[in-house]
Design a protein around this motif. Structure first.
Motif, short mmCIF file in Angstrom:
data_model
loop_
_atom_site.label_atom_id
_atom_site.label_comp_id
_atom_site.label_asym_id
_atom_site.label_seq_id
_atom_site.Cartn_x
_atom_site.Cartn_y
_atom_site.Cartn_z
N PRO A 83 0.88 -1.09 -0.04
CA PRO A 83 0.06 0.15 0.04
C PRO A 83 0.84 1.45 0.01
O PRO A 83 0.74 2.20 -0.77
N LYS A 84 1.92 1.29 0.71
CA LYS A 84 2.63 2.56 0.88
C LYS A 84 3.25 2.92 -0.56
O LYS A 84 3.34 3.86 -0.91
N LEU A 85 3.96 1.88 -1.17
CA LEU A 85 4.58 2.03 -2.38
C LEU A 85 3.45 2.53 -3.49
O LEU A 85 3.61 3.32 -4.51
N ALA A 86 2.21 1.65 -3.52
CA ALA A 86 1.16 2.20 -4.24
C ALA A 86 0.63 3.59 -4.17
O ALA A 86 0.44 4.28 -5.08
N LEU A 87 0.70 3.96 -2.97
CA LEU A 87 0.40 5.44 -2.55
C LEU A 87 1.37 6.51 -3.38
O LEU A 87 1.11 7.54 -3.76
N ALA A 88 2.79 6.02 -3.20
CA ALA A 88 3.74 6.81 -3.57
C ALA A 88 3.60 6.75 -5.13
O ALA A 88 3.75 8.07 -5.71
N ILE A 89 3.33 5.73 -5.81
CA ILE A 89 3.40 5.38 -7.20
C ILE A 89 2.04 6.73 -7.75
O ILE A 89 2.23 7.28 -8.79
N LEU A 113 10.25 7.30 -9.58
CA LEU A 113 9.29 7.01 -8.42
C LEU A 113 10.04 6.56 -7.13
O LEU A 113 10.72 5.80 -7.23
N PRO A 114 9.72 7.11 -5.91
CA PRO A 114 10.37 6.52 -4.62
C PRO A 114 10.14 5.10 -4.43
O PRO A 114 9.04 4.66 -4.74
N GLY A 115 11.03 4.39 -4.35
CA GLY A 115 10.78 3.00 -4.02
C GLY A 115 10.69 2.01 -5.10
O GLY A 115 10.55 0.96 -5.10
N VAL A 116 10.81 2.52 -6.53
CA VAL A 116 10.48 1.77 -7.51
C VAL A 116 11.88 1.90 -8.22
O VAL A 116 12.46 2.76 -8.93
#
Length: 205
Positions: A83-89, A113-116
């Motif tokens: 969820p956190k990465l999806a939110l960032a995306i 994007l952060p984390g990708v």
């Protein structure tokens, strides 16, 4: 499962909004592309939500319409995307922009994007292309430009607003130094927090 909330906006602390519904205040995490469209504090809004239960927390994620929520739900099904990465995306790209990046296999844009990382970006392209076939494409054919609502008058200092904007970027996955640098590049007198976040995220892409 809490799937929809209708209530009054009590607080806006990007990317978190506090929504009062029947006397209960719900903290809802939102992608910045959805957060920009929230009404001013004290006004009513409707959010479509996704409820996540973890061992250490119960979290609500909110969206302006069902299509954005559907995209979020498909994203978190991808291996390695929580969820956190999806939110960032979805904060760095609007739904139409993300779909376009997947369809064009724009790995270079996704890795910003952060984390990708590259592997995650490649996995997103492969898996999301198939998932899009089951989604209604109406939302994703919209103009990808974000129209911000009218904002309240400036009531805090520019320095405080820049700090708040940087903190929001950190919560989305950017490192503190990187977040501060991103905000500094787009900072201008009189800008509100949401505008700084929007411009900082756009500058990255």
């Amino acid at each position: 499962m809490i799937g929809r909330l209708r209530g009054i906006v009590l607080e806006k602390q990007p990317p978190l909004v506090l929504l009062e519904t029947n006397g209960v205040g719900y903290e809802v995490h939102m992608p910045m592309t959805c957060f920009y469209e929230l009404p001013d504090i004290g006004q009513e809004t409707v959010l479509f939500t996704h409820f996540v239960v973890r061992e250490d927390a119960q979290l609500l994620y909110g969206f302006n319409d069902k299509q954005e929520r559907a995209l979020f739900r498909e994203l978190i099904k991808v291996n390695g995307v929580g969820p956190k990465l999806a939110l960032a995306i979805l904060s760095g790209m609007s739904a139409p922009q993300f779909v376009s990046a997947i369809e064009q296999e724009a790995i270079a844009s996704l890795v910003k994007l952060p984390g990708v990382g590259k592997k995650t970006a490649e996995r997103l392209v492969v898996e999301m292309k198939d998932r899009f076939k089951g989604l209604n494409g109406d939302l994703f054919n919209q103009n990808s430009d974000i129209n911000l609502p009218a904002t309240a008058k400036q009531t805090t200092s520019d320095a405080d607003i820049e700090t708040e904007a940087a903190a929001a970027l950190v919560s989305l996955g950017y490192k503190p130094q990187e977040a501060s640098r991103m905000v500094s590049k787009v900072a201008k007198p009189g800008a509100d927090c949401e505008t700084l976040i929007r411009e900082a995220l756009r500058a990255v892409l």
